[in-house]
Design a protein around this motif. Sequence first.
Motif, PDB file in Angstrom:
ATOM      1  N   ASN A  52      -4.419  15.392  20.099  1.00 35.39           N
ATOM      2  CA  ASN A  52      -3.738  14.117  20.254  1.00 35.39           C
ATOM      3  C   ASN A  52      -3.479  14.150  21.662  1.00 35.39           C
ATOM      4  O   ASN A  52      -3.256  14.860  22.420  1.00 35.39           O
ATOM      5  N   GLU A  55      -0.511  15.747  23.266  1.00 36.54           N
ATOM      6  CA  GLU A  55       0.073  16.902  23.069  1.00 36.54           C
ATOM      7  C   GLU A  55      -0.040  17.691  24.561  1.00 36.54           C
ATOM      8  O   GLU A  55       0.602  18.852  24.656  1.00 36.54           O
ATOM      9  N   GLU A 136       0.436  11.701  15.278  1.00 37.45           N
ATOM     10  CA  GLU A 136       0.761  12.741  14.445  1.00 37.45           C
ATOM     11  C   GLU A 136       0.216  13.859  15.106  1.00 37.45           C
ATOM     12  O   GLU A 136      -0.702  13.619  16.077  1.00 37.45           O
ATOM     13  N   TRP A 137       0.570  15.065  14.968  1.00 44.24           N
ATOM     14  CA  TRP A 137       0.050  16.135  15.614  1.00 44.24           C
ATOM     15  C   TRP A 137      -1.201  16.427  15.182  1.00 44.24           C
ATOM     16  O   TRP A 137      -1.599  16.222  13.942  1.00 44.24           O
ATOM     17  N   THR A 141      -4.038  21.689  16.261  1.00 43.92           N
ATOM     18  CA  THR A 141      -2.730  22.264  16.561  1.00 43.92           C
ATOM     19  C   THR A 141      -2.123  22.661  15.154  1.00 43.92           C
ATOM     20  O   THR A 141      -1.386  23.895  15.273  1.00 43.92           O
ATOM     21  N   ARG A 142      -2.264  22.098  14.073  1.00 46.34           N
ATOM     22  CA  ARG A 142      -1.606  22.330  13.073  1.00 46.34           C
ATOM     23  C   ARG A 142      -1.925  23.545  12.020  1.00 46.34           C
ATOM     24  O   ARG A 142      -1.289  24.295  11.765  1.00 46.34           O
ATOM     25  N   LEU A 160       1.707  25.135  22.863  1.00 49.43           N
ATOM     26  CA  LEU A 160       2.244  24.205  21.634  1.00 49.43           C
ATOM     27  C   LEU A 160       2.453  25.009  20.370  1.00 49.43           C
ATOM     28  O   LEU A 160       1.988  25.202  19.319  1.00 49.43           O
ATOM     29  N   TYR A 165       5.479  21.518  16.553  1.00 51.43           N
ATOM     30  CA  TYR A 165       4.900  20.867  15.553  1.00 51.43           C
ATOM     31  C   TYR A 165       5.449  20.980  14.120  1.00 51.43           C
ATOM     32  O   TYR A 165       5.331  20.280  13.169  1.00 51.43           O
ATOM     33  N   VAL A 170       5.143  14.208  16.825  1.00 50.42           N
ATOM     34  CA  VAL A 170       4.669  14.406  18.136  1.00 50.42           C
ATOM     35  C   VAL A 170       5.390  13.462  19.233  1.00 50.42           C
ATOM     36  O   VAL A 170       5.436  13.629  20.378  1.00 50.42           O
TER      37      VAL A 170
END
Length: 283
Positions: A52, A55, A136-137, A141-142, A160, A165, A170
């Motif tokens: 993102n 981020e 959104e993340w 990252t997730r 991060l 998250y 975000v």
Amino acid sequence: MMKTRYRIAKIEWLKWLGNPRIIIALLMPFIVKVIAIEPLVERSKQEGMKMNVFEPVIAVGNSGLLSFLLPAVFLILMSDFPKIEPNSFFLLSRSGKKNWFYGQVLFAGFAIITFMVFVYASVILFSLGNTEFSDEWSKITRTYVSKYPEKEASHVVQLLPPNLYNQMGVIKALVLTAILQFLMFFQMCMIFMAFTISGKKKAGLVTIFMIMIGGMLTCTVDAKAMWAFPLSNSLIWLHYTPIFRKEIFPIWFSYFYFCASIIIMIIYNSVIIRKIDFNWEER
């Protein structure tokens, strides 16, 4: 009255932008690039997924090292705040102490916003090509920690952490980061202003740096005393647990902490400035 204060703030802001010291700020994005952006970009390229666009900005605002370096650089840029020059006395006589004082407070806000926008815009610019716009993340990252659990303590993950998250969206993380960072910078300016107008500028610089170092050390050892320092209160992820949506420390208190201290310092400065003749020599 407000027009006069705005004019004073504008004059100070233009002088601040023209100060050779501003070159330090121009170097800051390259330091940020090495510390925060390149690790995220490298991870993005390795996984073949984009992150993102917000981020990297959130990472910069929540990095332990950068949360110390950014205020330090900004303090250097504001090291003569409020600046008193020979022509300042003419401005003071024309506007009065009260208008001059609130003009300086307004200028501090202008300077902080300018610095933050410059840093954040540079971060986004350096990240282009490896980012996408979304509310959104990113998937990388997730899922990165679950895919590579052995890297949970790595630098790129700590930029991060799941404390961010897993706890909020975000956009909320971006807004909270910007607001808390702004408040920390503003608090720093008001504390420094108190020392400067009392003729103790060097003591002010030392005091603020000691406060920053104290915050960094207490964060490092995870001591409860860290919540007495601005640094800890400005880092969102410290307020939450990594997985469960549970606050370790109420984020509303951090808002109260900054706002209360800023209001107290503004009142204090407005009182002592009435007793200052502006012909001080630093003691």
